[in-house]
Write a protein that holds these residues in place. Structure first.
Motif: not given
Length: 667
Positions: A514-515, A590-596, A631-632
């Motif tokens: 969350t950013m 906003f929700k941002m999808a990250f890679n590991t 959130d994993h």
């Protein structure tokens, strides 16, 4: 060599007494071999029945708590003693590879399959067959034995998915004697690694500075050091793992940590040398120290306490023959024989590139009990060959390509082929069709990934956004992916699972942060400083790793990069989020999808508060994304993209292959 037993039970050698107790720890023989602080227990262990060791002893204990001052022997167990007479010669030949990354066999529909590891196996078998009576041939891996090829899929992501640890199974059958834990061993989690070690690994694996895992225990699944005995020669081994790029901090193993390899070696080295005739440091820490450019790095890369720092720390301690066999940075060293630049503080540094493209070869002629007198070494590397079955036998270049005589066909058929059979269905599966590869072929992808907008990255990020409606926490606003994670492109026609695996070979899960709009503004500004600038392009090998953490984003983020006069001046301007100017949404979440890789701070690519590396001048601090709330999801990034491709069937402009000016670079 004469032994002396003191009233306190210390067993020392005449050479150790001569060199002084401060530098040379003694044996303590007692019924309970559990080591106290400052001690290591010497414990007999199983060795690879296909390898060369006569006996091997693991040195167990805490290598990080302080200097090791004594070694205890289990229940008076016989320990390797110095049995060679003074001046007696042994030739120790170390055949080594590093960073295989499961490139055991490289598959190609048109050129044919390249049997990398089986070529190496043949070289090793030939060396052993031709060895002299006083010659010892050992086979070593310097780590990163996982992550990078389709064979990774056999390891699975959970215990019930495990089929086989392809690398460790192949190494065990091939006679590998010993290895070290590399950073990529942990990509699928320590639990999967532990299963691989227990089921498929018949040789010792070392690391003196990895600790804290909830799934793997030091001194049980791996040890700090070992001493092997072959033909009367005692060979000490110390394992070191990079503290920069190992995936610590994952929810499945929150206590896994990696300490400084320099501190570990300073504590360990005198003790290991005291019970050895020669010492081999297996260092998966990288060539150089601090910021360094070599191997797969096209610009400076964060190495931290790498091989230079290790050599500087241990050099003053060395009293006997010693060598460092390296890995991690994918560097080819000593290609033309011994390079004096690789003698650091009297310690020879070696490394054999990566992916089985070379087999390293060190020969050390050692005169027993002469310390560093009366010994010398020589180094070489032996290349493996690519396969290209299209080249005719009468072509002048025919011999340059792999032929059946270049690899161990029996080993390939007996060991590798059964694992390939397990993969065949997955490898050959057509997951979709590429209608036009103009924007996404390998040449275009490699040219675009570090310098601006990339159509293949756009496709991946936008596809993940579409898939996010199925995420446990619901849909996300934006997605990102790092440029170094794009390894190749795709080509017109049928797209197989194997070909997409090659695009993104790294083991990344999806983590949602969350950013606020303000954080995203700062994030994009930091990203702008990581771009490979136009004035840098000509002098940079774009096929290498530009490890400065440049990120690509999904279409909901649109911005321009104003380059300015330098990276420090570069800024993200005219930013819009979902079509709204950034200034209007600074307080929105906003929700941002990250890679590991990026969610854990990018390691050497510095999304962790440390200065941006990769050759970026100015000591510019990076944003520390580890402070974000994540959130994993437990979802695998690559698997989500593959599932989406199967559903869309055709990869085309209509399904997301676009250059839509979401990023514009301005002088």
């Amino acid at each position: 060599m004469t032994k002396t037993l003191t009233r306190r039970g210390f067993l020392a050698t005449s050479s150790s007494l001569a060199l002084g107790a401060a530098l040379m720890p003694s044996f303590i023989v007692r019924a309970n071999a559990t080591p106290n602080p400052g001690e290591l227990a010497m414990v007999p262990a199983a060795h690879n029945p296909n390898g060369a060791f006569d006996r091997v002893f693991l040195l167990k204990g805490d290598a990080l708590g302080g200097p090791i001052k004594a070694i205890v022997s289990e229940n008076g167990e016989q320990v390797p003693e110095a049995t060679l007479s003074e001046g007696e010669q042994r030739v120790l030949r170390l055949l080594h590879f590093n960073d295989m990354h499961n490139h055991l066999t490289e598959f190609h529909g048109k050129r044919g399959d390249t049997h990398r590891f089986s070529q190496i196996v043949k070289m090793v078998k030939d060396a052993k067959a031709n060895a002299q009576d006083n010659e010892i041939v050992l086979f070593l891996s310097a780590g990163d034995d996982h992550t990078g090829s389709i064979f990774d899929e056999l390891m699975g992501w959970a215990p019930d998915e495990f089929v086989v640890d392809a690398g460790y199974r192949a190494y065990s059958e091939a006679g590998v004697d010993i290895s070290v834990l590399g950073n990529h061993e942990f990509d699928r989690g320590a639990e999967q690694l532990r299963i691989g070690l227990e089921k498929d690994c018949t040789f010792p694996v070392l690391s003196a500075n990895v600790f804290g895992s909830d799934h793997m225990k030091p001194n049980e699944h791996y040890a700090p050091a070992a001493v092997a005995e072959v033909k009367g020669l005692r060979i000490g081994f110390i394992g070191l793992t990079t503290a920069i790029d190992t995936r610590v901090g994952q929810p499945s193993d929150p206590n896994l940590a990696v300490a400084s390899p320099v501190e570990a070696i300073k504590n360990l080295y005198p003790a290991v040398e005291a019970v050895s005739d020669v010492v081999v440091i297996l260092s998966h820490c990288g060539y150089g120290k601090g910021q360094h450019t070599s191997g797969k790095a096209a610009t400076a890369r964060t190495i931290g306490d790498g091989d230079f720092a290790i050599a500087e720390a241990v050099g003053p301690m060395i009293k006997k023959p010693a060598v460092l066999v390296g890995g991690h940075s994918h560097t080819l060293l000593n290609e033309e024989g011994m390079d004096q630049g690789n003698m650091v503080e009297g310690l020879l540094l070696t490394q054999a590139l990566a992916h089985g493209k070379y087999l390293g070869d060190i020969s050390m002629s050692i005169a027993a009990h002469k310390g560093q007198e009366g010994w010398f070494n020589s180094v070489a590397v032996h290349p493996t060959k690519k396969r290209d079955q299209r080249v005719a036998s009468d072509d002048p270049n025919f011999a340059k390509f792999e032929q059946p005589s270049d690899y161990d066909v029996a080993f390939e058929q007996a060991v590798i082929a059964p694992m390939v059979e397990k993969l065949d269905e997955k490898l050959a599966e057509v997951i979709g069709t590429v209608s036009d590869d103009t924007l996404v072929n390998t040449k275009r992808t490699i040219a675009d990934r570090y310098v601006g907008e990339s159509a293949l990255a756009n496709f991946m990020n936008d596809t993940l956004i579409k898939r996010s409606g199925t995420f446990p926490g619901g849909a996300v606003d934006f997605a990102l992916f790092n440029a170094t994670g794009l390894s190749t492109g795709i080509h017109q026609g049928d797209l197989t699972f194997r070909e997409w695996f090659d695009v993104m070979p790294y083991a990344d899960a999806v983590h949602v942060a969350t950013m606020t709009g303000a954080q995203l503004r700062d994030f994009l500004n930091n990203n702008a400083k990581r771009l490979l600038r136009p004035e840098e392009v000509q002098a940079t090998d774009l096929t290498g790793f530009v490890s400065r953490g440049f990120l690509h984003f999904s279409s909901g983020i649109r911005y321009e990069i104003a380059l300015g006069e330098s990276a420090e001046d570069a800024q993200a301007i005219n930013i819009t989020l979902h079509g709204k100017p950034i200034e209007e949404v600074l307080d929105h979440e906003f929700k941002m999808a990250f890679n590991t890789y990026i969610s854990l701070g990018g390691f050497g690519e510095s999304w962790n508060g440390k200065p941006i590396g990769g050759g970026v001048a100015g000591n510019i601090p990076s944003m520390d994304v580890r402070k974000l709330s994540f959130d994993h999801t437990g979802l695998v990034y690559r698997n989500e993209i593959i599932a989406a491709i199967r559903e869309m069937e055709v990869i085309s402009p209509e399904t997301g292959v676009v250059l839509d000016e979401r990023l514009v670079v301005k002088a």
